[in-house]
Design a protein around this motif. Sequence first.
Motif, PDB file in Angstrom:
ATOM      1  N   LYS A  67      33.513  23.888   2.144  1.00 41.33           N
ATOM      2  CA  LYS A  67      32.907  22.608   2.168  1.00 41.33           C
ATOM      3  C   LYS A  67      32.684  21.837   0.953  1.00 41.33           C
ATOM      4  N   GLY A  68      33.118  20.512   1.247  1.00 44.44           N
ATOM      5  CA  GLY A  68      32.830  19.528   0.044  1.00 44.44           C
ATOM      6  C   GLY A  68      34.123  19.366  -0.888  1.00 44.44           C
TER       7      GLY A  68
ATOM      8  N   ILE B 172      24.575  26.475  -1.121  1.00 41.56           N
ATOM      9  CA  ILE B 172      25.336  27.277  -0.463  1.00 41.56           C
ATOM     10  C   ILE B 172      26.665  26.819   0.010  1.00 41.56           C
ATOM     11  N   TYR B 173      27.879  27.124  -0.240  1.00 40.19           N
ATOM     12  CA  TYR B 173      28.970  26.521   0.409  1.00 40.19           C
ATOM     13  C   TYR B 173      29.836  27.521   1.245  1.00 40.19           C
ATOM     14  N   PRO B 174      29.962  27.409   2.391  1.00 46.50           N
ATOM     15  CA  PRO B 174      30.954  28.425   3.200  1.00 46.50           C
ATOM     16  C   PRO B 174      32.250  28.095   3.076  1.00 46.50           C
ATOM     17  N   PHE B 175      32.830  29.096   3.004  1.00 46.43           N
ATOM     18  CA  PHE B 175      34.518  28.781   3.205  1.00 46.43           C
ATOM     19  C   PHE B 175      35.138  29.607   4.080  1.00 46.43           C
ATOM     20  N   TYR B 176      36.283  29.245   4.589  1.00 44.99           N
ATOM     21  CA  TYR B 176      36.803  29.901   5.591  1.00 44.99           C
ATOM     22  C   TYR B 176      38.279  29.885   5.788  1.00 44.99           C
TER      23      TYR B 176
ATOM     24  N   MET C 141      36.950  35.300   9.365  1.00 34.23           N
ATOM     25  CA  MET C 141      37.375  35.278   8.268  1.00 34.23           C
ATOM     26  C   MET C 141      36.677  34.129   7.564  1.00 34.23           C
ATOM     27  N   GLN C 142      35.848  34.536   6.834  1.00 39.57           N
ATOM     28  CA  GLN C 142      34.704  33.423   6.049  1.00 39.57           C
ATOM     29  C   GLN C 142      34.084  33.938   4.853  1.00 39.57           C
ATOM     30  N   GLY C 143      33.213  33.203   4.141  1.00 35.23           N
ATOM     31  CA  GLY C 143      32.530  33.689   3.256  1.00 35.23           C
ATOM     32  C   GLY C 143      31.354  32.602   2.580  1.00 35.23           C
TER      33      GLY C 143
END
Lengths: 194, 657
Positions: free
Chosen positions: B593-594, B619-623, B635-637
């Motif tokens: 994100k961002g 908090i930044y989600p990534f995927y 498949m994310q974090g």
Amino acid sequence: MSIRARLLIILAGLILIPLWYIPFWSISMTAPQYPEGIGMYISINDIQGHNRHDLQSINTLNHYIGMKEIHKEEIPELRIIPWIVKAMIAFALIVGLTGNQKLLISWVVLFIVLSLAGIADYWWWGYDYGHNLDPRAPIKVPGMSYQPPLIGTKQLLNIRASSFPYWGSAFLALSFGFATASAWLNKSAARPQN
Amino acid sequence: MTKLLTLKNIVVVTAVAVGAALLLTGCPSGQGNLLDRGDAAQKTYVAPGEYDEFYAFFSGGYSGQLSVWGLPSGRMFKNIPVFSQDPETGYGYYEESKPLLETSYGFIPWDDSHHPHLSQTEGVADGRWIFINANNTPRIARIDLEVFETVEVLELPNTGGNHASSFVTTNTEYIVGATRFSIPYETDLDVPIDSYSENFNGAFSLIKIDENTGEMSLDFQIIVPPYNYDLARPGKGPSADWIFFTTYNTEEAHTLLEINASAYDKDYVAALNWRKAAEYVRDGRATMIDAEYYHNYYDKSQGMAVSQIKDQVLLLDPKDAPGILYFMPTPKSPHGVDVDPTGEYLVAGGKLATVIPVHSFSRMIDAIENERFIDEVDGIPVLDYDATIVGEVENPGLGPLHTEFDGNGYAYTSVYISSEIVKWSLETFEVVDRIDAYYSIGHLMIPGGDTVNPYGKYMVGLTKTAKDRYLPTGPKQNHPAQLYDISGDRMQLLLDFPTIGEPHYAQAISRDKIMPNARRIYELSDNNNPYAIKRVADARVEREGDVVRVYMANIRSHFRPDNIEGIKLGDTVYFHLTNLEQEWDVVHGFAIKGMNTAEVLLAPGQTKTLKWTPTRTGIYPFYCTAFCSALHQEMQGYVRVSAADSDVELTWRTGDL
Ligand SMILES: [Cu+2]
């Protein structure tokens, strides 16, 4: 024992040597995502992918259903069986050199017993892999187990698995054939004197 | 029973209707009607799961890319980013690729790619590499055809628009570059524009290719008069030691070229003996001059691309190298110059000419030997037009541009203004057939049609405007291409399909030359990226002052690590992503994100690095951006970013709840 019979049993022993180099079993799998198939070869001392990275792919697929990963270092049979085969070769040479008929019969019987034990062990290995699944596996299908067929073809979810003897098995068969031929020669040589 | 009768009736009525239609329109003969169209569909049909006969490569023009197509189906397989950043794959955004786009003008994230050219062996495309030029900030790129990725970019100094490029000699000894816009030499020379004739120069660039690795190096340049150099073609067979260039603006205009560069009846085709020139250079006739340019390259095992900054180039002046360069007068502002498969005929596309002039290579050699010169420009002899010309194709239409050959004695010339292709005989120099192009054709391409061994089966026309050809897509539409069957006496239109970018030139090659070598994975064991991890167990996060390096594993269907805390504002975070898969076409992606650059896609076994500087706490989600597997959505974090002065410790984990 005649020279011919002795030679035959020596040959029965020596012809087991290619088993170190040629797999005796092959498991192949196809699925919609694997049009060209993936699979593994089983030798007395090794498990290898049909292609270089197939084992990794099989392990990646298997982790979804919670199967244990296949790592050849963790399979004791791959260390034990070569010694058994070496012993059988040595035993065959001893039979050939001594010409002892009783030992010859023991060799043949031992070959049969060990082969049956090997098949039972392979079945048990497949059973364990197919049934002993991680309870946290993401894909759980009630009542489903994933034991590969002992011999033949079976549909396991999206994967069609086939298990068949590979070229190495021909040497096992030849070995057994030479040994029984040796025994048969002895028997027919012995008969007229009776 | 009634149903059957009804069906039968329908069949009868249809048959009558078709018969009537045939009577009304006349029996279809030759071009264009019912029968032909059915035939065309069959000729381009490649059944699902079957393969096309040819790979075709279309330049992307202002997209700066190169697209890969199948012929005869006209299906697009891939769009390879070359000179332009590509947010789809992350090319030009991820750290490993960024050096490829460095130039002496800084980081240039786009260009205008015109002429792809396949590497050749003995005059035939060999499928090892394809080269393509950047017309704006002058460069040449090399794409490796085992992996279909750009692996090298070479900038050309003293060049103002590398248009007459990137054409290879018959054994890929050299690639040629040439300036479209003459400019003053030397770096940053600040002179009045109207000192054009005095201070401006043209340049030919001779780029040497390493025969094993394909690596390019600028061997030398040749200083030429301040004309516009438009296109080039190395010769073949008897003319293999020569390269031919078209010129326009021999008027040396620097303003309103539309009028001022169209004044003369004839401009020139320049003939350069590159082998002789190279010998002169080896003999020390060239001088070393200052020239800043970049050489950027990447190795196949996916390490990091690197930039080498060069500061000098060898320059050869034709005055010091007699016998290397001649001008052949050619009508009028010629665009293309194309060499037939035998190497004897040089066909110029005089875009303002009323004929297609054909020069003869053997007559050119005779004219040189007999010194049939009519003039000399800066030490360059100008040959007598009548001495080199061997034919003028009459009635070629308006605005002939480019010519390719079928290997059966015919040439095919694209004609822009009258929007058609003319087929003419290399024996009689007479037009034998013509067919419409939709609309305003630029280049055309016959697979192998520029080599000694054309496959005279198909021809692709690359046209400049679609107008009413497809479902309309707004005021700006994509550029079309047409596929023709040229195996018969008459050309037949088979397909008309939209493309991507603006394809200028194209190349095509039999699939047999590429398919067997196409790689399926990057071998992890060969991955020499210093930030690669080879095993899941090596995944980790390390802090080096303000820099945080995340060594992240991507494997179905998770990232490792997938929870990271202790990043602080002011940190620069590098995500070093390795796709640990070793299975063909199992691709993972990464986006957070961002992220103000791009996502990346990782081929199996590949490592790419994304740089990220968080600007807000939180908090930044990534995927994973690629639908890699059944559990792709899982498949994310998360990354936690804390204030600069916070005392959150740097920690990471995967899977422990
Ligand atoms: Cu993924």
